[in-house]
Design an enzyme around this catalytic site. Structure first.
Site, mmCIF file in Angstrom:
data_model
loop_
_atom_site.group_PDB
_atom_site.id
_atom_site.type_symbol
_atom_site.label_atom_id
_atom_site.label_comp_id
_atom_site.label_asym_id
_atom_site.label_seq_id
_atom_site.Cartn_x
_atom_site.Cartn_y
_atom_site.Cartn_z
ATOM 1 N N THR A 1 6.371 -8.115 -1.815
ATOM 2 C CA THR A 1 5.251 -9.001 -1.072
ATOM 3 C C THR A 1 4.488 -8.290 0.073
ATOM 4 O O THR A 1 3.601 -8.750 0.615
ATOM 5 C CB THR A 1 5.917 -10.190 -0.331
ATOM 6 N N CYS B 1 2.504 9.075 3.323
ATOM 7 C CA CYS B 1 1.108 8.969 3.193
ATOM 8 C C CYS B 1 -0.063 9.945 3.569
ATOM 9 O O CYS B 1 -0.892 9.929 3.011
ATOM 10 C CB CYS B 1 0.687 7.129 3.586
ATOM 11 N N GLU C 1 6.314 9.945 12.371
ATOM 12 C CA GLU C 1 5.152 10.306 11.444
ATOM 13 C C GLU C 1 5.019 11.954 11.526
ATOM 14 O O GLU C 1 5.008 12.782 10.410
ATOM 15 C CB GLU C 1 3.858 9.947 11.855
ATOM 16 N N LYS D 1 7.583 13.949 9.581
ATOM 17 C CA LYS D 1 7.140 13.901 8.061
ATOM 18 C C LYS D 1 6.253 14.842 7.592
ATOM 19 O O LYS D 1 6.693 15.488 7.025
ATOM 20 C CB LYS D 1 6.992 12.371 7.650
ATOM 21 N N HIS E 1 -6.598 7.601 5.182
ATOM 22 C CA HIS E 1 -5.953 8.668 6.153
ATOM 23 C C HIS E 1 -6.799 9.850 6.012
ATOM 24 O O HIS E 1 -7.024 10.607 5.010
ATOM 25 C CB HIS E 1 -4.687 8.823 5.627
ATOM 26 N N ASN F 1 -4.403 5.580 1.653
ATOM 27 C CA ASN F 1 -2.735 5.665 2.013
ATOM 28 C C ASN F 1 -1.767 4.825 0.942
ATOM 29 O O ASN F 1 -0.652 5.285 0.621
ATOM 30 C CB ASN F 1 -2.750 5.653 3.291
ATOM 31 N N THR F 2 -2.583 3.649 0.391
ATOM 32 C CA THR F 2 -1.688 2.962 -0.182
ATOM 33 C C THR F 2 -1.511 2.984 -1.760
ATOM 34 O O THR F 2 -0.780 2.415 -2.613
ATOM 35 C CB THR F 2 -2.045 1.236 0.086
HETATM 36 P P1 NAP Z 1 5.491 -4.013 4.626
HETATM 37 O O1 NAP Z 1 4.031 -4.631 4.519
HETATM 38 O O2 NAP Z 1 6.243 -4.509 5.965
HETATM 39 O O3 NAP Z 1 6.373 -4.970 3.418
HETATM 40 C C1 NAP Z 1 7.791 -4.681 3.588
HETATM 41 C C2 NAP Z 1 8.343 -5.440 2.070
HETATM 42 O O4 NAP Z 1 9.809 -5.394 2.153
HETATM 43 C C3 NAP Z 1 8.167 -6.738 2.023
HETATM 44 O O5 NAP Z 1 7.990 -7.114 0.771
HETATM 45 C C4 NAP Z 1 9.407 -7.522 2.570
HETATM 46 O O6 NAP Z 1 9.748 -8.852 2.091
HETATM 47 C C5 NAP Z 1 10.340 -6.550 1.901
HETATM 48 N N1 NAP Z 1 11.590 -6.633 2.784
HETATM 49 C C6 NAP Z 1 11.879 -6.603 4.272
HETATM 50 N N2 NAP Z 1 13.183 -6.700 4.700
HETATM 51 C C7 NAP Z 1 13.608 -6.637 3.514
HETATM 52 C C8 NAP Z 1 15.243 -6.848 3.324
HETATM 53 N N3 NAP Z 1 16.095 -6.841 4.240
HETATM 54 N N4 NAP Z 1 15.563 -6.909 1.737
HETATM 55 C C9 NAP Z 1 14.683 -6.921 0.849
HETATM 56 N N5 NAP Z 1 13.406 -6.893 1.143
HETATM 57 C C10 NAP Z 1 12.825 -6.688 2.343
HETATM 58 O O7 NAP Z 1 5.688 -2.565 4.383
HETATM 59 P P2 NAP Z 1 4.709 -1.524 3.608
HETATM 60 O O8 NAP Z 1 3.708 -1.087 4.464
HETATM 61 O O9 NAP Z 1 4.526 -2.146 2.475
HETATM 62 O O10 NAP Z 1 5.907 -0.334 3.383
HETATM 63 C C11 NAP Z 1 6.974 -0.432 2.645
HETATM 64 C C12 NAP Z 1 7.441 0.992 2.406
HETATM 65 O O11 NAP Z 1 6.707 1.927 1.956
HETATM 66 C C13 NAP Z 1 7.911 1.632 3.706
HETATM 67 O O12 NAP Z 1 9.383 2.353 3.496
HETATM 68 C C14 NAP Z 1 6.882 2.431 4.194
HETATM 69 O O13 NAP Z 1 7.258 3.476 5.055
HETATM 70 C C15 NAP Z 1 6.423 3.127 2.601
HETATM 71 N N6 NAP Z 1 5.161 3.498 2.698
HETATM 72 C C16 NAP Z 1 4.126 2.757 3.172
HETATM 73 C C17 NAP Z 1 2.884 3.122 3.288
HETATM 74 C C18 NAP Z 1 1.682 2.423 3.624
HETATM 75 O O14 NAP Z 1 0.491 2.930 3.734
HETATM 76 N N7 NAP Z 1 1.490 1.386 4.058
HETATM 77 C C19 NAP Z 1 2.632 4.286 2.531
HETATM 78 C C20 NAP Z 1 3.680 5.364 2.368
HETATM 79 C C21 NAP Z 1 4.844 4.808 2.276
HETATM 80 P P3 NAP Z 1 9.180 -10.112 2.685
HETATM 81 O O15 NAP Z 1 8.022 -10.407 2.600
HETATM 82 O O16 NAP Z 1 10.055 -11.221 1.995
HETATM 83 O O17 NAP Z 1 9.866 -10.109 4.261
#
Ligand code: NAP
Length: 352
Positions: A12, A148, A201, A204, A241, A326-327
């Site tokens: 989600t 990212c 960041e 990393k 980015h 980035n995504t």
């Molecule tokens: P986000 O928008 O906050 O989404 C987090 C997701 O994890 C949601 O689906 C959430 O579900 C779920 N979640 C949260 N707590 C949970 C739990 N206790 N058990 C199971 N599911 C849980 O984060 P995001 O930006 O997509 O990032 C996700 C990962 O990718 C992170 O590790 C981040 O560092 C990495 N990342 C992100 C990017 C970027 O550009 N955004 C780039 C590289 C890596 P609910 O909706 O049910 O709360």
């Protein structure tokens, strides 16, 4: 060919939504399970998800019931877009239960037996999977993709590293809001503003390229010897980015040699043939005012890195600006490409 059934953990969120979008019409993979936190479990994806990716929420995903992140999903490959605070043990449970886990989270990137993988850069590091399974007694395994900013950075560094060597690198990033997930940075903090800090960041960006450019020696990677200094900033762009990079090369090179090395870079032939691999992993632009996030982030369906302003640096040797989506290249697209390489190398068939 029957498609391989896949699940998305953290489906989600910002990256989870990208997975849904990228996997929708994938030639090899088919989404069969969407999983997230307790908050979303048991509701439809359409109800649980605040869709922020361009285009409509795909109809096939909308009515799927969001499941718990438990290793009883009807698939053998899962993509993890879980936050770091929970990703570590959940990904391990899946790997132990026989799933291939292609993860975005940082938790396992530096485990010595886990590949930190960019297919065009270090496909040979996949050999760590055998060590991982043997040491941990897992039927499945975990592979990770980089942060990212580190993902597009290492792609641009790879041809320079191979051809000239790099001793020192300075990078200043301007990172889009979507990198902070949803809802991310409050609007009143970021509008009319730049925030010169993104927790964790810089570490990393300073370390991940060293593992990816490192040499596989026996059952571990010997990290590349290079000093990296990073300063990371959150700016008010949505996606893409931008990174201002200066490098000191290991040997003398003319500007044309540097541009040619970047422009000609393709990566291994097998990788070039994967469905999500761009024909040009690096696109070099010569205009003074490119790359720009709004104009260039979708190059190569978001999988190409766009490099511009390659010029002499009076402090180090050369400086340039690069842009990565980035995504996509920095998250979901990277993990999908990793999974495609796993399939091409037979690692998914072994799990049948
Ligand atoms: P986000 O928008 O906050 O989404 C987090 C997701 O994890 C949601 O689906 C959430 O579900 C779920 N979640 C949260 N707590 C949970 C739990 N206790 N058990 C199971 N599911 C849980 O984060 P995001 O930006 O997509 O990032 C996700 C990962 O990718 C992170 O590790 C981040 O560092 C990495 N990342 C992100 C990017 C970027 O550009 N955004 C780039 C590289 C890596 P609910 O909706 O049910 O709360």
């Amino acid at each position: 060919m029957d498609k391989i059934q896949v699940g998305i953990l953290g489906a989600t969120g910002m990256v989870g939504q990208r997975f849904v979008q990228l996997l929708l019409n994938h030639p090899w993979f088919e989404i069969c399970a969407l999983a997230a936190s307790e908050r979303s479990t048991g509701t439809t994806y359409g109800e649980a998800c605040h869709w922020v990716v361009s285009g409509d929420l795909p109809a096939v995903a909308k009515e799927m019931i969001v499941q718990e992140c438990q290793p009883d999903l009807a698939c053998r490959l899962v993509f993890s877009a879980l936050p770091a605070k929970v990703a570590g043990p959940i990904e391990e449970e899946f790997a132990a239960a026989g799933y291939a886990v292609s993860s975005n989270a940082r938790n396992h990137r530096f485990d010595p037996d886990v590949p930190l993988l960019v297919p065009e850069v270090n496909p040979d590091h996949l050999a760590l999977i055998e060590t991982q399974r043997r040491r941990r007694g897992w039927k499945g395994f975990i592979v990770t993709n980089p942060n990212c900013c580190a993902a597009p950075l290492v792609l641009a560094l790879k041809p320079l590293w191979d051809r000239f060597g790099i001793t020192t690198l300075n990078v200043v990033t301007m990172q889009a809001l979507s990198g902070a997930g949803y809802p991310g940075v409050p609007s009143l903090d970021i509008l009319d503003n730049v925030i010169p800090y993104i927790g964790g960041e810089e570490g990393k960006v300073e370390t991940e390229p060293l593992k990816m450019l490192g040499r596989l020696e026996g059952e571990a990677v010997k990290e590349a010897e290079m000093t990296i200094s990073a300063q990371c900033h959150r700016v008010a762009t949505r996606e893409g980015h931008l990174e201002a990079v200066s490098v000191k090369l290991g040997q003398e090179a003319g500007r044309e040699d540097v541009v040619e090395a970047l422009r000609d870079f393709r990566g291994p032939l097998q990788v070039l043939g994967l469905p999500s691999a761009p024909q040009h992993p690096i696109v070099v632009r010569e205009e003074n005012d490119r790359p720009q996030p709004r104009l260039d982030r979708d190059e190569g369906q978001g999988m190409s890195v766009v490099v511009g302003r390659v010029r002499k640096c009076p402090v180090l040797d050369y400086k340039f600006v690069l842009l990565g989506h980035n995504t996509i290249r920095g998250a979901a697209g990277a993990a999908v490409l990793n999974a495609e390489l796993l399939k091409a190398r037979g690692y998914l068939e072994e799990l049948d």
